[in-house]
Motif scaffolding. Structure first.
Motif, short mmCIF file in Angstrom:
data_model
loop_
_atom_site.label_atom_id
_atom_site.label_comp_id
_atom_site.label_asym_id
_atom_site.label_seq_id
_atom_site.Cartn_x
_atom_site.Cartn_y
_atom_site.Cartn_z
N PHE A 130 -64.98 -19.03 -57.50
CA PHE A 130 -64.10 -19.20 -58.67
C PHE A 130 -62.66 -19.37 -58.22
O PHE A 130 -61.96 -20.27 -58.70
N ARG A 131 -62.22 -18.53 -57.30
CA ARG A 131 -60.84 -18.61 -56.83
C ARG A 131 -60.56 -19.97 -56.17
O ARG A 131 -59.52 -20.59 -56.42
N GLU A 132 -61.50 -20.43 -55.37
CA GLU A 132 -61.32 -21.72 -54.68
C GLU A 132 -61.27 -22.87 -55.67
O GLU A 132 -60.41 -23.75 -55.57
N ARG A 133 -62.17 -22.87 -56.65
CA ARG A 133 -62.19 -23.96 -57.63
C ARG A 133 -60.93 -23.97 -58.49
O ARG A 133 -60.36 -25.03 -58.76
N LEU A 134 -60.51 -22.78 -58.93
CA LEU A 134 -59.32 -22.72 -59.77
C LEU A 134 -58.10 -23.17 -58.99
O LEU A 134 -57.26 -23.92 -59.51
N ARG A 135 -58.01 -22.74 -57.76
CA ARG A 135 -56.85 -23.13 -56.95
C ARG A 135 -56.81 -24.64 -56.73
O ARG A 135 -55.75 -25.26 -56.89
N LYS A 136 -57.94 -25.23 -56.39
CA LYS A 136 -57.97 -26.67 -56.13
C LYS A 136 -57.70 -27.47 -57.40
O LYS A 136 -57.00 -28.49 -57.37
N LEU A 137 -58.25 -27.00 -58.52
CA LEU A 137 -58.03 -27.70 -59.79
C LEU A 137 -56.56 -27.65 -60.18
O LEU A 137 -55.95 -28.67 -60.51
N ALA A 138 -55.98 -26.45 -60.13
CA ALA A 138 -54.57 -26.30 -60.50
C ALA A 138 -53.67 -27.06 -59.53
O ALA A 138 -52.70 -27.70 -59.95
N GLU A 139 -53.99 -27.00 -58.24
CA GLU A 139 -53.16 -27.68 -57.24
C GLU A 139 -53.20 -29.19 -57.42
O GLU A 139 -52.19 -29.88 -57.22
N SER A 140 -54.38 -29.72 -57.82
CA SER A 140 -54.49 -31.17 -58.00
C SER A 140 -53.56 -31.65 -59.10
O SER A 140 -52.97 -32.73 -59.00
N PHE A 141 -53.40 -30.88 -60.16
CA PHE A 141 -52.45 -31.23 -61.22
C PHE A 141 -51.02 -31.03 -60.75
O PHE A 141 -50.14 -31.87 -60.98
N HIS A 142 -50.79 -29.93 -60.09
CA HIS A 142 -49.45 -29.60 -59.61
C HIS A 142 -48.91 -30.68 -58.69
O HIS A 142 -47.73 -31.07 -58.78
N ASN A 143 -49.77 -31.21 -57.81
CA ASN A 143 -49.34 -32.22 -56.85
C ASN A 143 -48.99 -33.55 -57.52
O ASN A 143 -48.35 -34.40 -56.90
N GLN A 144 -49.41 -33.72 -58.75
CA GLN A 144 -49.09 -34.94 -59.49
C GLN A 144 -47.95 -34.72 -60.49
O GLN A 144 -47.71 -35.57 -61.34
N GLY A 145 -47.28 -33.60 -60.36
CA GLY A 145 -46.13 -33.33 -61.21
C GLY A 145 -46.48 -32.89 -62.61
O GLY A 145 -45.64 -32.97 -63.52
N ILE A 146 -47.71 -32.43 -62.81
CA ILE A 146 -48.16 -31.98 -64.13
C ILE A 146 -47.98 -30.46 -64.22
O ILE A 146 -48.39 -29.73 -63.32
N GLN A 147 -47.36 -30.00 -65.29
CA GLN A 147 -47.16 -28.57 -65.49
C GLN A 147 -48.50 -27.89 -65.79
O GLN A 147 -49.28 -28.37 -66.63
N VAL A 148 -48.77 -26.79 -65.11
CA VAL A 148 -50.02 -26.05 -65.28
C VAL A 148 -49.73 -24.69 -65.92
O VAL A 148 -48.78 -24.00 -65.52
N ILE A 149 -50.52 -24.32 -66.90
CA ILE A 149 -50.49 -22.99 -67.49
C ILE A 149 -51.88 -22.39 -67.33
O ILE A 149 -52.88 -23.03 -67.67
N LEU A 150 -51.96 -21.17 -66.81
CA LEU A 150 -53.25 -20.51 -66.59
C LEU A 150 -53.44 -19.36 -67.58
O LEU A 150 -52.48 -18.66 -67.90
#
Length: 243
Positions: free
Chosen positions: A136-156
């Motif tokens: 779960f931690r790995e998937r959430l991190r990769k999903l959030a990071e993929s948005f973050h790297n494209q300049g998209i604001q992430v809220i968890l």
């Protein structure tokens, strides 16, 4: 529905819903959060795209009239910048490679996973969760990071606590998944909507009960979803104030 939205849903293999309504909740218990204002990448008046990543509703949740994401547009209606909510459903947290960002990407994504992943089918503290915590931690991190790297604001969002008799171990386990959400948010400086805190505050207030918030002691009901929506809007309002 635009061509890129259809393409996104085809890749994910799920449906999106765009209608938004609102009803007042019992009380406003929006907790304070930290977030940075969104960079003004669009001209004033342009529509802000907000994608909400949500688990597929269970049979119990289907009796909820207004899920939290459905309430957002009405709650944000007073903003000068138009907002469009795109709801994306998945039974559990998807792998980042399953998510295709369209040519016109979202400005903000709100990610709500953890409860089903932490849940164990057997009512036994020795039983395994639906998704092990490291995965779960790995998937959430990769999903959030993929948005973050494209300049998209992430809220968890953290998973909400449950209130099931003689099952304190379930909340102890959910706590560990909530901690994983907070750790990833801290790593990337993402704002967190902490449902552990806001649900606990509501239930500890005189005159309120856990049963006010939960279906079958587990899933948020309409009051619970209204509380989540108010918490999410408290963060979104600050982020969107730069437009």
């Amino acid at each position: 529905m635009t061509k890129w939205e259809l393409y996104l849903f085809f890749i994910i293999g799920l449906s999106g819903f765009f209608s938004c309504q609102n009803q007042p909740s019992k009380d406003n218990f929006a907790s304070s959060k930290t977030a940075k204002k969104l960079d003004a990448t669009a001209a004033p008046g342009d529509t802000i795209q907000i994608f909400t990543f949500e688990r597929l509703p269970s049979e119990a949740e289907n009796i909820t009239m207004l899920p939290w994401a459905v309430r957002l547009e009405d709650l944000l209606a007073e903003l000068t910048t138009p907002v469009k909510i795109v709801r994306i459903f998945h039974p559990s947290i998807p792998e980042s490679k399953a998510i295709l960002i369209p040519d016109i990407p979202p400005h903000i994504v709100v990610i709500d996973y953890g409860l089903e992943e932490a849940w164990a089918a057997q009512n036994n503290p020795q039983s395994t969760s639906n998704m092990p915590l490291p995965q779960f931690r790995e998937r959430l991190r990769k999903l959030a990071e993929s948005f973050h790297n494209q300049g998209i604001q992430v809220i968890l969002l953290t998973p909400n606590p449950v209130q099931i008799p003689a099952a304190e171990w379930r909340n102890d386990r959910i706590d560990t998944y909530a901690d994983a959400v907070r750790e990833i948010a801290n790593e990337f400086s993402f704002p967190v909507v902490d449902l552990q805190s806001s649900f606990g505050l509501y239930a500890s207030t005189k005159g309120n009960l856990w049963s006010d918030l939960l279906i079958e002691g587990k899933y948020p009901n309409d009051i619970g979803h209204a509380l989540i929506a108010e918490d999410v809007v408290a963060t979104l309002s600050y982020i969107l104030s730069s437009y």
